[in-house]
Design a protein around this motif. Structure first.
Motif, mmCIF file in Angstrom:
data_model
loop_
_atom_site.group_PDB
_atom_site.id
_atom_site.type_symbol
_atom_site.label_atom_id
_atom_site.label_comp_id
_atom_site.label_asym_id
_atom_site.label_seq_id
_atom_site.Cartn_x
_atom_site.Cartn_y
_atom_site.Cartn_z
ATOM 1 N N LEU A 1 67.363 14.436 79.995
ATOM 2 C CA LEU A 1 67.035 14.697 81.468
ATOM 3 C C LEU A 1 66.703 13.748 82.283
ATOM 4 O O LEU A 1 66.024 12.754 81.542
ATOM 5 N N SER A 2 66.552 13.814 83.472
ATOM 6 C CA SER A 2 65.931 12.704 84.218
ATOM 7 C C SER A 2 64.495 12.811 84.062
ATOM 8 O O SER A 2 63.874 13.965 83.622
ATOM 9 N N SER A 3 63.755 11.920 84.444
ATOM 10 C CA SER A 3 62.340 11.851 84.338
ATOM 11 C C SER A 3 61.901 12.879 84.848
ATOM 12 O O SER A 3 60.788 13.553 84.307
ATOM 13 N N PRO B 1 57.824 27.245 78.001
ATOM 14 C CA PRO B 1 58.897 28.103 77.515
ATOM 15 C C PRO B 1 60.141 27.582 78.345
ATOM 16 O O PRO B 1 61.426 27.769 77.985
ATOM 17 N N GLU B 2 59.963 27.271 79.404
ATOM 18 C CA GLU B 2 61.332 26.439 80.462
ATOM 19 C C GLU B 2 61.793 25.541 79.539
ATOM 20 O O GLU B 2 62.938 25.393 79.708
ATOM 21 N N ARG B 3 61.195 24.639 78.552
ATOM 22 C CA ARG B 3 61.820 23.610 77.992
ATOM 23 C C ARG B 3 62.844 24.370 76.959
ATOM 24 O O ARG B 3 64.278 24.001 76.829
ATOM 25 N N GLY B 4 62.496 25.543 76.234
ATOM 26 C CA GLY B 4 63.382 26.114 75.364
ATOM 27 C C GLY B 4 64.612 26.693 76.132
ATOM 28 O O GLY B 4 65.736 26.919 75.504
ATOM 29 N N GLY B 5 64.168 27.261 77.401
ATOM 30 C CA GLY B 5 65.350 27.747 78.080
ATOM 31 C C GLY B 5 66.410 26.776 78.605
ATOM 32 O O GLY B 5 67.666 27.292 78.395
ATOM 33 N N ARG B 6 65.923 25.542 78.801
ATOM 34 C CA ARG B 6 66.997 24.688 79.054
ATOM 35 C C ARG B 6 67.638 24.098 77.951
ATOM 36 O O ARG B 6 69.024 23.914 78.128
ATOM 37 N N VAL B 7 67.213 24.063 76.589
ATOM 38 C CA VAL B 7 67.957 23.992 75.447
ATOM 39 C C VAL B 7 68.876 24.887 75.146
ATOM 40 O O VAL B 7 70.182 24.713 74.990
#
Length: 190
Positions: free
Chosen positions: A35-37, A46-52
């Motif tokens: 991802l971009s910085s 949990p947003e990180r898991g959602g992105r995955v």
């Protein structure tokens, strides 16, 4: 061992390999190079898991997973370099205009290490990229010369497994990780 490597389309298996013990933790989820910085910093818990989860539904999926029987035991991130932070990395500059794919994270679950799974993951990553028409695949492992690498930094891989998988040295970038120089290795597919 009946090892199979396939595209990372199953979110639950990605969660097993990359997810945090606590859902609110801000672990990498192997997103920092993808991802971009700005997006990487903004995604929390949990947003990180959602992105995955979104990436697992994408085409191409975010990489490959290794399975021993039906159990997920390994992960390798592989994606076009142009769509990763390596496209702008000054310490690991691109060598030429070939639209290479990058392998930048290799993880094997505890209890399954030392069984050659990383070799299978690298071979699977190469085949995955080949299936998407990649002309070459690069890796940026550390050149540890047989010395022990701290587990928290071992995700980039070490030179020897890449070379055993058919990658050859292409350059010595200026990047150093955990005191070890990194090397740019390439697997040409044409």
């Amino acid at each position: 061992m009946a090892l199979e490597v396939r595209a990372a389309t199953e979110f639950d298996d990605m969660k097993t390999m990359l997810g945090p013990k606590h859902p609110d933790a801000n672990v990498c989820w192997c997103l920092s190079c993808r991802l971009s910085s700005k997006e990487n910093v903004e995604l929390r818990g949990p947003e990180r898991g959602g992105r995955v989860r979104q990436l697992c539904r994408g085409d191409p999926p975010p990489g490959v997973l290794a399975y021993d029987g039906g159990e997920v035991v390994g992960w390798a991130a592989v994606h076009p370099r142009a769509d990763t932070s390596f496209a702008r990395n000054r310490k690991i500059p691109k060598m030429d205009d070939v639209p290479v794919w990058s392998v930048w994270c290799i993880r094997v679950r505890p209890g399954h290490r030392g069984k050659g799974i990383s070799h299978h993951l690298l071979a699977g990553a190469v085949e995955f990229a080949r299936g998407y028409g990649a002309p070459a695949v690069e890796g940026y492992p550390v050149d540890n010369q047989g010395r022990k690498v701290d587990q928290t930094m071992a995700y980039v891989g070490t030179r020897r497994p890449f070379e055993r998988a058919g990658f050859t040295k292409a350059s010595d970038p200026d990047s150093v990780l955990n005191g070890f120089p990194r090397v740019l290795l390439r697997f040409d597919l044409h």
